[in-house]
Design a protein around this motif. Structure first.
Motif, mmCIF file in Angstrom:
data_model
loop_
_atom_site.group_PDB
_atom_site.id
_atom_site.type_symbol
_atom_site.label_atom_id
_atom_site.label_comp_id
_atom_site.label_asym_id
_atom_site.label_seq_id
_atom_site.Cartn_x
_atom_site.Cartn_y
_atom_site.Cartn_z
ATOM 1 N N TYR A 193 1.097 -1.305 0.477
ATOM 2 C CA TYR A 193 0.012 -0.273 -0.586
ATOM 3 C C TYR A 193 0.908 1.001 0.243
ATOM 4 C CZ TYR A 193 -3.537 3.098 1.580
ATOM 5 O OH TYR A 193 -3.939 4.936 1.690
ATOM 6 N N ASP A 194 1.672 1.577 0.765
ATOM 7 C CA ASP A 194 2.871 2.299 1.052
ATOM 8 C C ASP A 194 3.353 2.550 -0.386
ATOM 9 O OD1 ASP A 194 3.672 1.631 4.241
ATOM 10 O OD2 ASP A 194 2.064 3.171 3.137
ATOM 11 N N ALA A 195 4.313 1.726 -1.346
ATOM 12 C CA ALA A 195 4.934 1.733 -1.746
ATOM 13 C C ALA A 195 3.951 2.416 -3.555
ATOM 14 C CB ALA A 195 5.278 -0.014 -2.543
ATOM 15 N N LYS A 196 2.668 1.857 -3.439
ATOM 16 C CA LYS A 196 1.116 2.380 -4.330
ATOM 17 C C LYS A 196 0.868 3.496 -4.159
ATOM 18 C CE LYS A 196 -3.050 1.623 -6.212
ATOM 19 N NZ LYS A 196 -4.318 0.473 -6.010
ATOM 20 N N THR A 197 0.715 4.051 -3.102
ATOM 21 C CA THR A 197 0.663 5.312 -2.639
ATOM 22 C C THR A 197 2.008 6.393 -2.683
ATOM 23 O OG1 THR A 197 -0.840 4.797 -0.681
ATOM 24 C CG2 THR A 197 0.657 7.157 -0.799
ATOM 25 N N ALA A 198 2.641 5.447 -3.028
ATOM 26 C CA ALA A 198 3.782 6.560 -3.305
ATOM 27 C C ALA A 198 4.197 6.920 -4.522
ATOM 28 C CB ALA A 198 5.248 6.330 -2.868
ATOM 29 N N VAL A 199 4.134 5.658 -5.713
ATOM 30 C CA VAL A 199 4.133 5.882 -6.760
ATOM 31 C C VAL A 199 2.634 7.098 -7.677
ATOM 32 C CG1 VAL A 199 3.750 4.573 -9.165
ATOM 33 C CG2 VAL A 199 4.907 3.774 -7.379
ATOM 34 N N ASN A 200 1.997 6.617 -7.167
ATOM 35 C CA ASN A 200 0.938 7.778 -7.741
ATOM 36 C C ASN A 200 0.978 9.186 -6.558
ATOM 37 O OD1 ASN A 200 -0.913 5.374 -8.076
ATOM 38 N ND2 ASN A 200 -2.312 5.422 -6.148
ATOM 39 N N SER A 201 1.647 10.043 -5.402
ATOM 40 C CA SER A 201 2.083 10.644 -5.315
ATOM 41 C C SER A 201 2.795 11.471 -5.821
ATOM 42 C CB SER A 201 2.660 10.835 -4.291
ATOM 43 O OG SER A 201 1.656 10.379 -3.081
ATOM 44 N N LEU A 202 4.336 10.645 -6.871
ATOM 45 C CA LEU A 202 5.191 10.976 -7.500
ATOM 46 C C LEU A 202 4.296 11.297 -8.967
ATOM 47 C CD1 LEU A 202 8.352 11.436 -8.132
ATOM 48 C CD2 LEU A 202 8.029 8.700 -9.062
ATOM 49 N N TRP A 203 3.459 10.349 -9.174
ATOM 50 C CA TRP A 203 2.859 10.288 -10.596
ATOM 51 C C TRP A 203 2.071 12.354 -10.576
ATOM 52 C CZ3 TRP A 203 1.785 11.624 -15.136
ATOM 53 C CH2 TRP A 203 0.854 11.497 -15.889
ATOM 54 N N LEU A 204 1.205 12.847 -9.350
ATOM 55 C CA LEU A 204 0.407 13.949 -8.762
ATOM 56 C C LEU A 204 1.390 14.585 -8.573
ATOM 57 C CD1 LEU A 204 -2.284 13.007 -6.645
ATOM 58 C CD2 LEU A 204 -3.106 14.294 -8.984
ATOM 59 N N LEU A 205 2.563 14.978 -8.117
ATOM 60 C CA LEU A 205 3.705 15.629 -8.781
ATOM 61 C C LEU A 205 4.274 15.908 -10.238
ATOM 62 C CD1 LEU A 205 5.661 15.079 -5.277
ATOM 63 C CD2 LEU A 205 3.675 16.814 -5.182
ATOM 64 N N VAL A 206 3.470 15.189 -10.580
ATOM 65 C CA VAL A 206 4.982 14.916 -12.430
ATOM 66 C C VAL A 206 3.479 15.918 -13.144
ATOM 67 C CG1 VAL A 206 5.676 14.412 -14.366
ATOM 68 C CG2 VAL A 206 6.534 13.568 -11.573
ATOM 69 N N ALA A 207 2.496 15.367 -12.930
ATOM 70 C CA ALA A 207 1.088 15.597 -13.728
ATOM 71 C C ALA A 207 0.801 17.381 -13.135
ATOM 72 C CB ALA A 207 0.034 15.415 -13.696
ATOM 73 N N ALA A 208 1.198 17.372 -11.687
ATOM 74 C CA ALA A 208 0.820 19.110 -11.255
ATOM 75 C C ALA A 208 1.885 20.237 -12.145
ATOM 76 C CB ALA A 208 1.489 19.001 -9.672
ATOM 77 N N ALA A 209 3.795 19.381 -12.377
ATOM 78 C CA ALA A 209 4.270 20.279 -12.797
ATOM 79 C C ALA A 209 4.513 20.017 -14.589
ATOM 80 C CB ALA A 209 5.343 19.848 -13.374
ATOM 81 N N LEU A 210 3.657 19.285 -15.510
ATOM 82 C CA LEU A 210 3.009 19.466 -16.624
ATOM 83 C C LEU A 210 1.804 19.863 -16.760
ATOM 84 C CD1 LEU A 210 2.913 15.807 -17.656
ATOM 85 C CD2 LEU A 210 4.856 17.343 -18.456
ATOM 86 N N VAL A 211 0.968 20.019 -15.668
ATOM 87 C CA VAL A 211 -0.235 21.371 -15.960
ATOM 88 C C VAL A 211 0.143 22.908 -15.405
ATOM 89 C CG1 VAL A 211 -2.375 21.577 -15.366
ATOM 90 C CG2 VAL A 211 -1.371 19.409 -15.240
ATOM 91 N N LEU A 212 1.069 23.261 -14.882
ATOM 92 C CA LEU A 212 1.475 24.276 -14.648
ATOM 93 C C LEU A 212 2.288 24.942 -15.957
ATOM 94 C CD1 LEU A 212 1.696 26.333 -12.466
ATOM 95 C CD2 LEU A 212 4.067 25.780 -12.120
#
Length: 422
Positions: free
Chosen positions: A10-29
């Motif tokens: 669960y922690d690994a999945k949460t970390a991967v999802n959080s990383l993707w959100l941070l990358v996606a946020a940079a793309l959207v910015l």
């Protein structure tokens, strides 16, 4: 051991999802500077700084307001059930997510803060999109006042309605499918742009053919940055690395590609020549239309949506000449019209919920309520806010200053220094 393994997974999945959100946020910015380039290339050479500054001003102001109270209004615990969140319930300055202990040290909530950052970029670009409707003639200070008020009383509440899956009235009560912001972002911005265009009035010498883009490559660069960032916009809205994110990504390629073709076909038939500005505009129109629907269409239906949207938006941008409103850079014709098409299209072709699969018009009716409620709310409040600013501090520059050039009058700068001796 079973529980430990499950917790680790669960922690690994949460970390991967959080990383993707941070990358996606940079793309959207990155999309907001993309808007600046896209719009900047289409205005007069003596207005390019003003045009781009409105986008960068949106990043600065909305970024601050989102961290202070915007996130709480859009995603906080209900202040007004189904309508508005409560920023005072630990959300001012994001205190709820900082994990500050007795000694003052922070233990931040990674996933929550990643989501906060991702949604911040949506608020920013929505405001930036509006600016295209008032190019060449708006005061920067008045724009910043408008942006701060509008994002507070319009965008933050609408984001609660649409994106707050637990309590928003459009999302949780009516079950409007707006995956990444066809209503909250594009219809919202398009309606506000129309309102401001009416408040500020027409540019000097407004007539068809008088305004040519001053820097076509700049506009194409902006379109490229927008398309690149849009993969984060749509696929990132799943907030997870899974099949839905993947289909959203695929559809974000399919629809704008088809919309480009649709737009160019109409241009060829109507004007005899396909243009690069048309290709860029068609791609953006397709991106707008697929935004609410990218999670629920097959790639085939995404292509059909793109073709339809590109063709209709290419025709819709002519409305301003027939109806007599000066939407300088076609915010209405692309974002409002494209957003409505994409939102309604779900009610017919959405997998498992549309008319073709269910035989029912119910979802189409729900989508229409979502589209037109946001449109009316945004238009009315944007018009009132813009009108009050115009009557008090003044929103529009004078005709003389417009002719002289808004860049030098408002910012004291020129976009291009053409003196060979400097």
């Amino acid at each position: 051991m079973h529980l430990l393994a499950a917790a680790a997974a669960y922690d690994a999945k949460t970390a991967v999802n959080s990383l993707w959100l941070l990358v996606a946020a940079a793309l959207v910015l990155l999309m907001t500077p993309g808007v600046a380039f896209f719009y900047g290339g289409m205005v007069k050479a003596k207005s390019v700084i003003s045009m781009m500054m409105m986008s960068f001003g949106a990043i600065a102001l909305v970024g601050v307001l989102w961290m202070l109270y915007g996130y709480g209004m859009a995603f906080g615990t209900p202040l007004i059930p189904h309508v508005l969140g409560n920023p005072f319930d630990g959300f001012i300055g994001l205190q709820k997510f900082l994990g500050i202990g007795a000694g003052g040290a922070m233990n931040p909530d990674m996933n929550s803060l990643a989501f906060v950052g991702f949604q911040a970029t949506f608020a920013i670009i929505t405001v930036a999109l509006i600016s295209g409707a008032i190019a060449d003639r708006a005061k920067f200070g008045a724009w910043m006042v408008f942006a701060g008020i509008w994002v507070t009383v319009v965008y933050f509440p609408v984001a609660y309605w649409v994106f707050n899956l637990q309590d928003g009235w459009l999302a949780s009560v009516l079950h409007v499918n707006d995956f990444a912001g066809g209503t909250a972002v594009h219809i919202n911005a398009g309606a506000a742009g129309l309102a401001l265009a009416l408040v500020l009035g027409k540019r000097v010498g407004f007539q068809k053919g008088i305004q040519k883009p001053h820097n076509v490559p700049l506009t194409l660069l902006g379109a490229a940055l927008l398309w690149f960032g849009w993969f984060g916009f749509n696929a990132g809205s799943e907030a997870a690395v899974d099949g839905v994110a993947a289909i959203a990504w695929i559809n974000t390629l399919a629809a704008p590609a088809a919309a480009t073709i649709g737009w160019l076909i109409v241009e060829k038939i109507k004007d005899g020549k396909p243009t690069s500005i048309g290709a860029a505009s068609g791609a953006v129109a397709g991106l707008v239309a697929i935004t609410p629907a990218c999670n629920i269409l097959t790639p085939g239906w995404a292509i059909v949506l793109g073709l339809i949207t590109g063709a209709i938006c290419a025709i819709a941008i002519e409305m301003k000449w027939k109806l007599g409103f000066d939407d300088s850079l076609d915010v209405v014709g692309i974002h409002l019209v494209g957003g409505v098409i994409g939102t309604l299209y779900i009610g017919i072709f959405g997998a498992g919920i549309g008319l073709l699969d269910t035989g029912s018009f119910a979802q189409l009716g729900v989508q229409a309520i979502g589209a037109f409620s946001v449109m009316i709310y945004s238009f009315v409040l944007a018009y009132v806010i813009g009108w009050i600013i115009q009557k008090t501090m003044g929103f529009r520059i004078t005709n003389e200053d417009e002719i002289a050039g808004v860049d030098t009058v408002v910012h004291g700068e020129e976009g291009y220094l053409l003196d060979a001796n400097v």
